[in-house]
Design an enzyme around this catalytic site. Structure first.
Site, PDB file in Angstrom:
ATOM      1  N   ILE A   1       0.889  -1.096  -0.046  1.00 25.03           N
ATOM      2  CA  ILE A   1       0.030  -0.011  -0.021  1.00 25.03           C
ATOM      3  C   ILE A   1       0.896   1.435   0.070  1.00 25.03           C
ATOM      4  CG2 ILE A   1      -1.747   1.316   1.149  1.00 25.03           C
ATOM      5  CD1 ILE A   1      -2.665  -1.566   2.262  1.00 25.03           C
TER       6      ILE A   1
ATOM      7  N   ASP B   1      10.881   2.552   6.856  1.00 21.69           N
ATOM      8  CA  ASP B   1      10.493   1.091   7.093  1.00 21.69           C
ATOM      9  C   ASP B   1      11.472   0.359   7.681  1.00 21.69           C
ATOM     10  OD1 ASP B   1       9.925  -1.766   6.259  1.00 21.69           O
ATOM     11  OD2 ASP B   1       8.374  -0.422   4.773  1.00 21.69           O
TER      12      ASP B   1
ATOM     13  N   CYS C   1       2.034   1.274   7.782  1.00 18.50           N
ATOM     14  CA  CYS C   1       2.904  -0.142   8.545  1.00 18.50           C
ATOM     15  C   CYS C   1       1.792  -0.924   9.322  1.00 18.50           C
ATOM     16  CB  CYS C   1       3.922   0.284   9.201  1.00 18.50           C
ATOM     17  SG  CYS C   1       3.574   1.593  10.707  1.00 18.50           S
ATOM     18  N   PRO C   2       2.180  -2.173   9.399  1.00 19.80           N
ATOM     19  CA  PRO C   2       1.343  -3.059  10.309  1.00 19.80           C
ATOM     20  C   PRO C   2       1.385  -2.448  11.724  1.00 19.80           C
ATOM     21  CG  PRO C   2       3.141  -4.273   9.877  1.00 19.80           C
ATOM     22  CD  PRO C   2       3.411  -3.159   8.961  1.00 19.80           C
TER      23      PRO C   2
ATOM     24  N   THR D   1      -4.528   5.507   7.350  1.00 24.13           N
ATOM     25  CA  THR D   1      -5.642   4.331   6.715  1.00 24.13           C
ATOM     26  C   THR D   1      -5.021   3.019   6.955  1.00 24.13           C
ATOM     27  OG1 THR D   1      -4.416   4.485   4.627  1.00 24.13           O
ATOM     28  CG2 THR D   1      -6.358   5.852   4.966  1.00 24.13           C
ATOM     29  N   SER D   2      -4.299   2.917   8.202  1.00 24.18           N
ATOM     30  CA  SER D   2      -3.702   1.456   8.414  1.00 24.18           C
ATOM     31  C   SER D   2      -4.369   0.953   9.407  1.00 24.18           C
ATOM     32  CB  SER D   2      -2.135   1.691   8.636  1.00 24.18           C
ATOM     33  OG  SER D   2      -1.533   0.411   8.328  1.00 24.18           O
ATOM     34  N   ARG D   3      -3.722   1.427  10.700  1.00 27.90           N
ATOM     35  CA  ARG D   3      -4.602   0.596  12.180  1.00 27.90           C
ATOM     36  C   ARG D   3      -4.689   1.954  12.867  1.00 27.90           C
ATOM     37  NH1 ARG D   3      -6.258  -2.617   8.982  1.00 27.90           N
ATOM     38  NH2 ARG D   3      -6.061  -4.808   9.407  1.00 27.90           N
TER      39      ARG D   3
ATOM     40  N   ASP E   1      -8.932   7.011   8.646  1.00 31.90           N
ATOM     41  CA  ASP E   1      -9.698   5.773   8.160  1.00 31.90           C
ATOM     42  C   ASP E   1     -10.092   4.699   9.105  1.00 31.90           C
ATOM     43  OD1 ASP E   1     -11.673   4.546   6.103  1.00 31.90           O
ATOM     44  OD2 ASP E   1      -9.976   2.946   6.137  1.00 31.90           O
TER      45      ASP E   1
ATOM     46  N   GLU F   1     -12.049   1.695  17.421  1.00 30.93           N
ATOM     47  CA  GLU F   1     -13.101   1.826  16.335  1.00 30.93           C
ATOM     48  C   GLU F   1     -14.246   0.480  16.488  1.00 30.93           C
ATOM     49  OE1 GLU F   1     -10.549   1.389  12.842  1.00 30.93           O
ATOM     50  OE2 GLU F   1     -11.257  -0.654  12.557  1.00 30.93           O
TER      51      GLU F   1
ATOM     52  N   HIS G   1     -13.122   2.916   8.445  1.00 29.76           N
ATOM     53  CA  HIS G   1     -12.606   1.903   7.704  1.00 29.76           C
ATOM     54  C   HIS G   1     -13.028   1.414   6.299  1.00 29.76           C
ATOM     55  CE1 HIS G   1      -9.664  -1.350   9.465  1.00 29.76           C
ATOM     56  NE2 HIS G   1      -9.578  -1.429   8.087  1.00 29.76           N
TER      57      HIS G   1
HETATM   58  P1  NAD Z   1       2.825  -4.712   3.573  1.00 28.08           P
HETATM   59  O1  NAD Z   1       3.114  -6.121   4.267  1.00 28.08           O
HETATM   60  O2  NAD Z   1       2.841  -5.014   1.991  1.00 28.08           O
HETATM   61  O3  NAD Z   1       3.710  -3.687   4.174  1.00 28.08           O
HETATM   62  C1  NAD Z   1       3.789  -3.182   5.454  1.00 28.08           C
HETATM   63  C2  NAD Z   1       5.263  -2.663   5.443  1.00 28.08           C
HETATM   64  O4  NAD Z   1       5.234  -2.335   6.893  1.00 28.08           O
HETATM   65  C3  NAD Z   1       6.371  -3.626   4.909  1.00 28.08           C
HETATM   66  O5  NAD Z   1       7.193  -2.889   4.298  1.00 28.08           O
HETATM   67  C4  NAD Z   1       7.133  -3.661   6.263  1.00 28.08           C
HETATM   68  O6  NAD Z   1       8.574  -3.992   6.223  1.00 28.08           O
HETATM   69  C5  NAD Z   1       6.803  -2.587   7.186  1.00 28.08           C
HETATM   70  N1  NAD Z   1       6.894  -2.571   8.396  1.00 28.08           N
HETATM   71  C6  NAD Z   1       6.956  -3.558   9.516  1.00 28.08           C
HETATM   72  N2  NAD Z   1       7.102  -3.210  10.564  1.00 28.08           N
HETATM   73  C7  NAD Z   1       7.396  -1.837  10.689  1.00 28.08           C
HETATM   74  C8  NAD Z   1       7.996  -1.163  11.427  1.00 28.08           C
HETATM   75  N3  NAD Z   1       8.034  -1.470  13.046  1.00 28.08           N
HETATM   76  N4  NAD Z   1       8.142   0.340  11.209  1.00 28.08           N
HETATM   77  C9  NAD Z   1       7.930   0.552   9.655  1.00 28.08           C
HETATM   78  N5  NAD Z   1       7.626  -0.179   8.710  1.00 28.08           N
HETATM   79  C10 NAD Z   1       7.530  -1.402   9.287  1.00 28.08           C
HETATM   80  O7  NAD Z   1       1.091  -4.485   4.011  1.00 28.08           O
HETATM   81  P2  NAD Z   1       0.262  -3.508   3.082  1.00 28.08           P
HETATM   82  O8  NAD Z   1      -0.472  -4.464   2.232  1.00 28.08           O
HETATM   83  O9  NAD Z   1       1.052  -2.211   2.572  1.00 28.08           O
HETATM   84  O10 NAD Z   1      -0.582  -2.888   4.201  1.00 28.08           O
HETATM   85  C11 NAD Z   1      -0.215  -2.172   5.139  1.00 28.08           C
HETATM   86  C12 NAD Z   1      -1.203  -2.081   6.459  1.00 28.08           C
HETATM   87  O11 NAD Z   1      -2.452  -1.369   6.088  1.00 28.08           O
HETATM   88  C13 NAD Z   1      -1.886  -3.360   6.950  1.00 28.08           C
HETATM   89  O12 NAD Z   1      -0.928  -3.968   8.034  1.00 28.08           O
HETATM   90  C14 NAD Z   1      -3.090  -3.018   7.376  1.00 28.08           C
HETATM   91  O13 NAD Z   1      -2.951  -2.586   8.969  1.00 28.08           O
HETATM   92  C15 NAD Z   1      -3.426  -1.608   6.681  1.00 28.08           C
HETATM   93  N6  NAD Z   1      -4.612  -2.075   5.924  1.00 28.08           N
HETATM   94  C16 NAD Z   1      -5.719  -1.243   6.127  1.00 28.08           C
HETATM   95  C17 NAD Z   1      -6.943  -1.310   5.238  1.00 28.08           C
HETATM   96  C18 NAD Z   1      -7.997  -0.305   5.541  1.00 28.08           C
HETATM   97  O14 NAD Z   1      -9.184  -0.651   4.915  1.00 28.08           O
HETATM   98  N7  NAD Z   1      -7.856   0.879   5.885  1.00 28.08           N
HETATM   99  C19 NAD Z   1      -6.917  -2.332   4.315  1.00 28.08           C
HETATM  100  C20 NAD Z   1      -5.971  -2.867   4.054  1.00 28.08           C
HETATM  101  C21 NAD Z   1      -4.586  -2.927   4.827  1.00 28.08           C
END
Ligand code: NAD
Length: 344
Positions: free
Chosen positions: A154, A173, A205-206, A232-234, A258, A263, A295
């Site tokens: 993302i 990252d 990031c997660p 838009t992550s968590r 988001d 939530e 979300h």
């Molecule tokens: P991904 O696994 O492809 O990418 C996550 C990135 O975060 C990786 O490059 C990883 O190395 C990096 N990371 C891990 N630990 C880290 C840290 N401590 N500090 C910095 N970076 C770190 O995942 P993605 O598909 O890109 O999704 C990212 C996040 O988006 C998911 O974890 C999820 O929480 C969120 N998400 C939200 C929605 C939504 O509807 N709002 C939908 C899908 C995913």
């Protein structure tokens, strides 16, 4: 195969029915979320299918195992709501690692543009035949610096969009991507530099122990005055109380969320006729420079179809081969590896 489907919304059913029928899976749809009170609904099923706000903690996992449920199929990428350590060796946990990074990245940009160009205000004004432009001044994205935390699927999609706008990209990252770095697409920096040099910060990031409250009072203090924060992550990546304080002090220029720390008590449900119990969420929503969506970044037709197809494929593969590439820890990673993401 019979799968108990929790936290069902009307938009989930068409794709899951389509792909389920093709592969001989029957879904029983429950509107309730999975938690300790509702877990017994899964009695007699081969697996459960859950989403971001279902609770898959130790008591839930133990009860699922007692009832002979073999698999937890997450229909999402993030798995912070699953006690992976406890599940390991007891029950299979599958996820959908990618379904449409574009859906989330495009929603992130939609929120950013809406916020900084005051589209949310303009929409309401013109509906009331108020054509005044007072208070509507925005700023160009071109030439601004965006700090992207997490350059996975993302994050990369969002970076591509930002490059289209002529923005400069700083990135952080835990695991740097050499192609992004060597190709001069982003400049990887430490978090402190990202905070102090970015006009806009976007979280991709997660949620882990490392990233919990990555945006808090201290990090906000390091930011530029007027910084725009996008999440838009968590939800728990951002300390919502600290964000609210930052907005009140004018240090944070705008926030687009988001996701929200608490939530699961509210998102995906209609509370329009009720008094919102969460004062921080209510106060954030009341701010003219905060936009909250519940979300919905994932919610595109393409993403829904991909989610259903992959989830069904995961379940079939697991039952046919007793392993699945989208299983958490499927190659013998241990719980510690899981937490750091090393075993994926
Ligand atoms: P991904 O696994 O492809 O990418 C996550 C990135 O975060 C990786 O490059 C990883 O190395 C990096 N990371 C891990 N630990 C880290 C840290 N401590 N500090 C910095 N970076 C770190 O995942 P993605 O598909 O890109 O999704 C990212 C996040 O988006 C998911 O974890 C999820 O929480 C969120 N998400 C939200 C929605 C939504 O509807 N709002 C939908 C899908 C995913």
């Amino acid at each position: 195969m019979k799968i108990a489907f929790f936290d069902t919304k009307p938009y989930d059913k068409p794709s899951f029915e389509k792909y389920g029928k093709e592969k001989g899976i029957t879904f029983k749809y429950f509107e309730t979320k999975l938690n300790e009170d509702t877990v017994d609904l899964a009695n007699g099923y081969d697996g459960v299918c859950v989403f971001v706000n279902d609770t898959v903690n130790a008591p839930v996992i133990d009860r699922l195992c007692e009832m002979g449920v073999k698999v937890v199929a997450l229909r999402c990428a993030g798995f912070n709501n699953v006690d992976v350590k406890h599940a390991y060796g007891k029950i299979h946990v599958l996820r959908v690692p990618a379904y449409s990074p574009y859906a989330v990245a495009e929603h992130t940009m939609a929120l950013l543009l809406t916020s900084i160009r005051r589209i949310h205000k303009a929409y309401i004004r013109t509906r009331d035949f108020n054509f005044s432009l007072a208070g509507m001044t925005g700023f160009d994205l071109h030439g601004k610096t965006v700090g992207v935390i997490g350059t996975g699927r993302i994050g990369r999609a969002f970076i591509d969009i930002c490059r289209g706008f002529g923005m400069k990209i700083l990135a952080y990252d835990k695991f740097r991507a050499s192609d992004l770095e060597n190709g001069g697409i982003v400049k990887y920096v430490e978090l402190d530099e990202l905070f102090s040099s970015s006009d806009i910060i976007s979280l991709h990031c997660p949620l882990t122990e490392d990233t919990y409250h990555i945006i808090d009072e201290k990090s906000i203090e390091k930011c530029k005055r007027g910084v725009v924060i996008l999440n838009t992550s968590r939800g728990a990546l951002v300390d919502a109380e600290a964000l609210l304080a930052g907005i009140k002090s004018r240090k944070v220029g705008a926030a687009c969320l988001d996701v929200y720390e608490e939530e699961s008590d509210f998102f995906f449900e209609d509370f329009s006729g009720h008094i919102l119990e969460d004062d921080i969420l209510a106060r954030l929503i009341s701010m003219p420079n905060v936009i909250v969506t519940s979300h919905q970044a994932f919610l595109t037709e393409e993403a829904l179809s991909n989610i259903a197809e992959t989830t069904v494929h995961n379940i079939v593969e697991l039952f046919e081969k007793n392993q699945c590439p989208n299983e958490l820890c499927y190659r013998g990673g241990n719980a510690e590896d899981c937490k750091s993401g090393k075993c994926f």
